[in-house]
Design a protein around this motif. Structure first.
Motif, PDB file in Angstrom:
ATOM      1  N   GLY A   1       0.770  -1.231   0.000  1.00 16.08           N
ATOM      2  CA  GLY A   1       0.000   0.000   0.000  1.00 16.08           C
ATOM      3  C   GLY A   1       0.798   1.275   0.000  1.00 16.08           C
ATOM      4  O   GLY A   1       0.241   2.353   0.147  1.00 16.08           O
TER       5      GLY A   1
ATOM      6  N   GLU B   1       2.348  -4.333  -6.093  1.00 18.16           N
ATOM      7  CA  GLU B   1       1.560  -3.868  -7.240  1.00 18.16           C
ATOM      8  C   GLU B   1       2.352  -2.852  -8.055  1.00 18.16           C
ATOM      9  O   GLU B   1       3.293  -2.246  -7.548  1.00 18.16           O
ATOM     10  CB  GLU B   1       0.253  -3.218  -6.739  1.00 18.16           C
TER      11      GLU B   1
ATOM     12  N   PRO C   1      -7.782   4.467 -13.084  1.00 12.96           N
ATOM     13  CA  PRO C   1      -8.940   3.606 -13.347  1.00 12.96           C
ATOM     14  C   PRO C   1      -8.885   2.288 -12.578  1.00 12.96           C
ATOM     15  O   PRO C   1      -9.913   1.778 -12.174  1.00 12.96           O
ATOM     16  CB  PRO C   1      -8.876   3.374 -14.859  1.00 12.96           C
ATOM     17  N   VAL C   2      -7.680   1.734 -12.398  1.00  9.50           N
ATOM     18  CA  VAL C   2      -7.567   0.495 -11.621  1.00  9.50           C
ATOM     19  C   VAL C   2      -7.097   0.884 -10.221  1.00  9.50           C
ATOM     20  O   VAL C   2      -6.049   1.498 -10.071  1.00  9.50           O
ATOM     21  CB  VAL C   2      -6.545  -0.474 -12.254  1.00  9.50           C
ATOM     22  N   ARG C   3      -7.874   0.545  -9.218  1.00  7.98           N
ATOM     23  CA  ARG C   3      -7.489   0.910  -7.851  1.00  7.98           C
ATOM     24  C   ARG C   3      -6.458  -0.074  -7.315  1.00  7.98           C
ATOM     25  O   ARG C   3      -6.323  -1.191  -7.816  1.00  7.98           O
ATOM     26  CB  ARG C   3      -8.706   0.927  -6.912  1.00  7.98           C
ATOM     27  N   TYR C   4      -5.757   0.333  -6.281  1.00  3.12           N
ATOM     28  CA  TYR C   4      -4.822  -0.584  -5.624  1.00  3.12           C
ATOM     29  C   TYR C   4      -5.592  -1.626  -4.828  1.00  3.12           C
ATOM     30  O   TYR C   4      -6.642  -1.332  -4.245  1.00  3.12           O
ATOM     31  CB  TYR C   4      -3.909   0.181  -4.675  1.00  3.12           C
ATOM     32  N   ALA C   5      -5.056  -2.845  -4.813  1.00  3.13           N
ATOM     33  CA  ALA C   5      -5.672  -3.891  -3.997  1.00  3.13           C
ATOM     34  C   ALA C   5      -5.462  -3.562  -2.529  1.00  3.13           C
ATOM     35  O   ALA C   5      -6.299  -3.823  -1.687  1.00  3.13           O
ATOM     36  CB  ALA C   5      -5.054  -5.243  -4.325  1.00  3.13           C
ATOM     37  N   ARG C   6      -4.310  -2.989  -2.251  1.00  2.00           N
ATOM     38  CA  ARG C   6      -4.049  -2.575  -0.879  1.00  2.00           C
ATOM     39  C   ARG C   6      -3.418  -1.195  -0.911  1.00  2.00           C
ATOM     40  O   ARG C   6      -2.453  -0.947  -1.631  1.00  2.00           O
ATOM     41  CB  ARG C   6      -3.097  -3.570  -0.208  1.00  2.00           C
ATOM     42  N   GLU C   7      -3.997  -0.289  -0.154  1.00  2.00           N
ATOM     43  CA  GLU C   7      -3.488   1.073  -0.133  1.00  2.00           C
ATOM     44  C   GLU C   7      -3.406   1.541   1.311  1.00  2.00           C
ATOM     45  O   GLU C   7      -4.409   1.558   2.022  1.00  2.00           O
ATOM     46  CB  GLU C   7      -4.406   2.000  -0.947  1.00  2.00           C
ATOM     47  N   ASN C   8      -2.231   1.915   1.742  1.00  6.78           N
ATOM     48  CA  ASN C   8      -2.025   2.332   3.123  1.00  6.78           C
ATOM     49  C   ASN C   8      -2.043   3.857   3.194  1.00  6.78           C
ATOM     50  O   ASN C   8      -1.011   4.510   3.385  1.00  6.78           O
ATOM     51  CB  ASN C   8      -0.686   1.761   3.620  1.00  6.78           C
ATOM     52  N   ALA C   9      -3.244   4.415   3.005  1.00  2.60           N
ATOM     53  CA  ALA C   9      -3.365   5.869   2.926  1.00  2.60           C
ATOM     54  C   ALA C   9      -2.937   6.541   4.222  1.00  2.60           C
ATOM     55  O   ALA C   9      -2.394   7.644   4.219  1.00  2.60           O
ATOM     56  CB  ALA C   9      -4.790   6.253   2.578  1.00  2.60           C
TER      57      ALA C   9
END
Lengths: 670, 252, 224
Positions: free
Chosen positions: B75, B103, C92-100
């Protein structure tokens, strides 16, 4: 073919001026009819492509990275030399020339080196005009630092990222031409062959790395600015993608390879930590100003450290061997790179290494911390400071000077270098050898030029710090724009190069066949395994120290690995797609031939000079005992090798080196 | 060899037109001394031996300066840790048994080439639009010391110029904005006397190209500054905002 | 290029966002100042409030400013909508995991959501008061002014409305928390010496404005 270095007539300080005044040039209207291919976009390639496009030539620039800005020039840390004499410390063109020839252990061509020193000052002006943010003093003027092997302060720098800033300067000039349409940029393209038509280089075969498509590109001249071949050792400070392929294909098409055995080993790199290691990281040479290098004096202590039973700090002062200070009292820890590297290897080979692999020595800042701490206590008027206070103050000073390097070290090694002495070991860093070129930077194939680290020309057998950036930019900005014109003056009526000619057919077929071999080979082992094995042979037998027996063994072993490689390598995927394994396979195939030639060259050179140390050719007695022994009577020449179809059977051509300005003497650091 | 066991969840995509998916890979024998990319090397070595397609990812210098490596790890751009690129991330930052998402940069302007490798040529085009000083090669330029530059300006210009063009700012930004990248170049050159004459033209041209490439809009979240491996400050974005505003207002 | 640069470019959108946003903050202060009169629930206080409301809807200068205000609200919302759409398209493709949470505040990455909620609330709010004041069938108070006070008091005696109001002030707080300092950054006003102060002022405003706004319905509900 006899080698003609085409050195212009006249006294050394007038040669370049004379030559510029007498060369033929191409009129502006005619430049539009001429195409030039530049392969590689580092300092040399980026500068050349931008300059030639400004002049009006149609330029096609190629790089294998995803952007021209990523060429490995970007990783140079220290600085760039220029004979500006801003510090009023007696610097001059002549002194820079002299230092470079001497530093190269008298194996460079005087006329080339003098020209390099001559244009060095222009480089700084050019870069400043481009907006390169060099370090400045409070008066707003350019700052300098001093570097190894010289007695003046002539190194310009941009913190520890000089190479990056210079490259981005050249890249911005290049992008300006791309924006104008004067340069066509081909990134993610790898050159896989040179096409020679009627004896002249007339184009290249390149692979589009995204689609796998094989492309033909014609041009009236081809410039190879493709860097060095240190990755033949697998582990080096080079980028993972740095390779010899372009230069090697040129070699196989008739360009002679000059002094392939001259390799620079940098003494202060972070040691190898395990078999997974892919790359080595340099710690700036500046650390040797304050760090003391040592190993335990007793074998049992070294063994205890390797087994984790003792730490470096457990060894009392009396049981430490500061071997550089012991062997070279005059220069101590600041001996040149080749000398420091060999001394480390000598101690580790004797069993005194201090990490798990036995290949590391300490670079200790303990003494510096104490010294700076005491000074700082005086400055701050602290009376009777305790040991802890001194350490605290000293650490702060060391951190200010080298903090970023210490952080980098801790990040990689996972050990705090303030608490524990740093561990370092030499690593392959730069290759002085390369394609043989004449004074015009033209190889033995007409129309094929080599610039920067890809050629052999300016550093002899050993390069001084901060001189690689200087050479790359000098070649690209200030030499090739003149000399290529002299060659192209014959081509104003040639017209566009026809890429449908049979020579292009033949070259493309060879490239495609090679790719298909790898793709269709039903092997079992990945490319990297062969690369690793080659690297180990090269490092053990053609590395810091070489001897005839080892080199002969190495040649046999490399041939064996090569044979096995073609038989047993496994390349997954297809030819017509983004395929990184295929890219690696092609590069390693070329390293497997180059490695053999390097050993052949090292075996031929029965002397020790600069980065080439033959154990049989060392001083046996006297004050210089154990040091390198040059043989000027028999080896004051450039070894230029001609491809004959087998790396082991290359033909040797000699370009004798004559020294009219600099007197040959033995380098002494005792 | 090491003793960590990890589960990787890696984005696999055969080409630009493939839809792509997350694939799980167990990796054993990971040593804490490995860099993240070396850990991927070990996995790829294994895949090749099994005759499977190795994971494509970009990398080159492996010392944090070329800007080629580009992974979104658990992430975050370039993974956990500050002031480092993926190649400088070491496995001691992870624990035995961890699951790690890997990713590619996600941006319309950075289409995926294969797996984790993306095409960042948009940055080159922004640079080509105006990220330069219009000076030709010449041996007759004024001396480098002819125009003194205040040390503070030179230092600030350097801070901006240290950008490695990796794209972490775009990848991190919730809006996929390329403002930090564009601002770094505009800011560097506008701080130096050599870059001033064409400062307005440059700001207009580079922003226009940036917008054309399909990057999102900056909303000042500051995420780029945090994840930037070179710690480039939002101050440079503010300087671009000023430069551009001045250029728009005064343009004839 | 000039025209598009001033309207269409990503930076221009930000300038307008910042300018309208800052103007709306100023309005909030004025609005709050007026509303605070509601705390005086005595009959005189009620008359004073109604007189104030009449002044605000009839005095020409205030009227002119109020048109500017409507325009700003519409522009801020419309511009924000455009920016949000473009930002969506940029990934358009979001992250599967995003540590905002690792690199940005929650508010900063949810401005569009917060803004939308505020817009919805604004519609409800304006329907209830602003619309009634202008076109509604309001009774007259002792001074002959439209009796807005009674409308407000009625609204703030309904629990659901008070709760909605308080919650929405929380939403406003987050919107301001990022929005105020962000506006300065968008306009290029970032300086190591002054930016910390701007950020502190932003936090102050983001707390004080909504708290005082929320105080009024709560006060009126409790003392109904």
């Amino acid at each position: 073919m006899a080698l003609d270095s085409k050195i212009p007539p006249g006294p050394i300080d007038k040669k370049w001026t004379y030559h510029k005044g007498h060369m033929r040039i191409v009129a502006p209207a005619n430049k539009r009819r001429i195409d030039v291919i530049v392969v590689g976009t580092g300092l040399a390639g980026g500068a050349a492509a931008a300059s030639l496009a400004e002049m009006g030539y149609n330029v096609k620039a190629f790089c294998f990275q995803d952007s021209a800005r990523r060429a490995h020039s970007i990783a140079a840390q220290g600085g760039i030399n220029a004979a500006k004499n801003y510090q009023n410390d007696g610097d001059s063109t002549y002194r820079l020339f002299y230092d470079t020839v001497k530093g190269g252990d008298y194996r460079a061509r005087e006329a080339n080196v003098y020209r390099l020193a001559e244009v060095s000052a222009n480089i700084i002006d050019q870069c400043v005009a481009q907006g390169v943010p060099f370090a400045r003093d409070y008066g707003g003027l350019l700052d300098n630092r001093s570097f190894g092997g010289v007695q003046v302060s002539r190194t310009f720098y941009a913190r520890g990222q000089t190479g990056q800033q210079l490259l981005l300067g050249a890249y911005s000039a290049l992008m300006r031409q791309v924006g104008k349409g004067a340069v066509q940029m081909f990134d993610r393209h790898e050159m896989l062959d040179v096409v020679v038509v009627d004896g002249k280089a007339r184009g290249i075969i390149a692979r589009n790395l995204i689609t796998g498509e094989i492309e033909r590109h014609g041009a009236h001249a081809v410039l190879l600015c493709t860097g060095g071949y240190g990755n033949v050792f697998f582990l080096s400070t080079n980028a993972m993608g740095s390779n010899v392929t372009a230069a090697w294909k040129a070699h196989k098409r008739g360009a002679y390879f000059g002094n392939p055995c001259y390799t620079q080993i940098h003494p202060t790199c972070i040691p190898v930590s395990g078999t997974h290691q892919s790359k080595l990281t340099l710690m700036s040479e500046s650390l040797r100003n304050d760090g003391r290098i040592w190993v335990p004096a007793k074998l049992e202590d070294a063994q205890a450290i390797r087994e984790g039973r003792k730490k470096g700090s457990d060894i009392p002062e009396a049981d430490r061997d500061y071997y550089l200070e012991r062997r070279y009292p005059a220069f101590g820890n600041l001996v040149p790179r080749d000398v420091a590297s060999r001394a480390a290897k000598e101690r580790c080979d004797a069993g005194f290494g201090v990490n798990k692999t036995g290949e590391a020595v300490y670079l200790d800042f303990g003494a510096a911390i104490e010294r700076y701490g005491k000074l700082q206590a005086n400055v701050l008027k602290i009376e009777n400071p305790g040991k802890e206070k001194i350490t605290e103050l000293g650490r702060a000073v060391v951190s200010e000077k080298y903090g970023n390097l210490f952080d980098m070290y801790e990040n990689i090694v996972g050990e705090n270098p303030y608490d524990h002495a740093m561990k370092i070991y030499p690593a392959v860093h730069y290759t002085m050898g390369g394609l043989w070129v004449d004074y015009n930077l033209q190889t033995t194939v007409p129309g094929l030029f080599a610039l920067g680290e890809a050629n052999f020309s300016d550093h002899g057998a050993n390069r001084l710090g901060a001189s690689a950036l200087m050479q790359g930019l000098a070649d690209g900005y200030f030499v090739i724009p003149y000399t290529v014109g002299d060659y192209l003056a014959d081509d104003i009526r040639t017209g566009p190069i026809d890429t449908k000619r049979p020579e292009f057919d033949a070259a493309e077929k060879e490239v495609v066949d090679r790719i298909n071999h790898f793709i269709n080979n039903k092997g079992t082992k990945p490319v990297d395994e062969f690369h690793r094995r080659l690297g180990k042979v090269m490092w053990d037998k053609c590395g810091m120290a070489r001897n005839a027996q080892g080199l002969q063994e190495a040649i046999a072993e490399i041939r064996q690995i090569r044979e096995e490689f073609y038989r047993d390598v496994r390349v997954t995927g297809k030819a017509n797609e983004f395929n990184q394994e295929l890219e690696k396979a092609g590069r390693v195939a070329d390293f497997l031939e180059l490695g053999e030639l390097m050993c052949v060259d090292a075996l031929n050179r029965n002397e020790s000079c600069g980065g080439h140390f033959r154990e049989e050719y060392a001083e046996m007695e006297g004050p210089q005992q154990g040091e390198a022994k040059r043989d000027d009577a028999n080896y004051a020449y450039v070894a230029a090798w001609e491809w004959t179809g087998d790396a082991g059977k290359a033909n040797l051509h000699k370009e004798p080196l004559t020294f009219e300005e600099v007197k040959l003497t033995q380098r002494s650091y005792k | 060899m090491g003793n960590m066991k990890l589960t990787l969840k890696v984005w696999r995509q055969n080409g630009p037109n493939d839809k792509g998916r997350i694939v799980d890979y167990p990796v054993n024998d990971v040593s804490e001394d490995m860099s993240f990319l070396e850990m991927l090397d070990v996995l790829n070595d294994d895949l090749v031996r099994k005759g499977e397609d190795p994971i494509a990812f970009d990398h080159d210098c492996r010392e944090g300066i070329c800007g080629m490596c580009s992974l979104f790890i658990n992430g975050e751009a370039h993974g956990p840790g500050r002031g480092i690129t993926t190649c400088q991330l070491h496995m001691r930052k992870f624990k035995d048994g961890d699951t790690i998402y890997v990713e590619p940069w996600r941006s319309t302007a950075f289409p995926v080439i294969k797996d984790l490798a993306t095409n960042r040529s948009a940055f080159d085009r922004i640079q080509a639009a105006g990220g330069f000083v219009s000076v030709n090669t010449s041996g007759n330029l004024v001396d480098g010391n002819a125009v003194p530059i205040p040390k503070d300006d030179a230092d600030k210009a350097f801070d901006a110029a240290t950008c490695i063009g990796c794209g972490a700012c775009v990848a991190t930004c919730p809006n996929g904005s390329a403002m930090l990248f564009t601002a770094a170049k505009v800011s560097q050159l506008s701080l130096l006397p050599q870059g001033k004459p064409e400062a307005k033209r440059r700001a207009l041209a580079m922003v226009e190209q940036m917008d054309k490439e399909g990057f999102g809009n900056c909303s000042n979240t500051g995420a780029c500054e945090v994840e930037c491996p070179k710690g480039i400050s939002l101050e440079h974005i503010a300087r671009l905002n000023r430069e551009y505003l001045a250029a728009v207002v005064t343009q004839e | 290029m000039a025209r598009s640069a001033l309207l269409g470019s990503s930076l221009a959108k930000k300038y307008w966002m910042a300018l309208t946003g800052l103007f709306l903050v100023l309005f909030l202060f004025a609005h709050l100042a007026g509303n605070l009169q509601l705390l005086d629930m005595s009959p005189e206080g009620q008359l004073k409030f109604n007189a104030y409301a009449k002044f605000m809807t009839s005095f020409p200068v205030v009227k002119a400013i109020s048109y500017l205000l409507y325009l700003s609200i519409l522009f801020h919302a419309f511009d924000g909508f455009l920016l949000a759409i473009q930002n969506r398209k940029a990934r358009p493709v979001r992250y599967a995991r995003e540590n905002a949470g690792a690199n940005r505040s929650w508010a900063s990455s949810n401005m569009a959501l917060l803004g939308t909620l505020i817009l919805v609330f604004l519609v409800i709010h304006m329907k209830r008061f602003w619309y009634e004041m202008h076109w509604g069938e309001l009774g007259l108070d002792a001074d002959g002014n439209k009796d807005l006070y009674t409308v407000v008091a009625a609204a703030f005696s309904e629990l659901w409305y008070v709760v909605l109001y308080v919650v929405m002030m929380g939403v406003l707080a987050f919107h301001l928390l990022h929005g105020f300092q962000s506006a300065f950054q968008s306009l290029g006003l970032n300086h190591p010496k002054y930016t910390p102060a701007i950020k502190n002022i932003g936090v102050f405003i983001a707390v004080v404005l909504p708290v005082f706004f929320a105080l009024i319905p709560v006060w009126m509900f409790v003392n109904r």
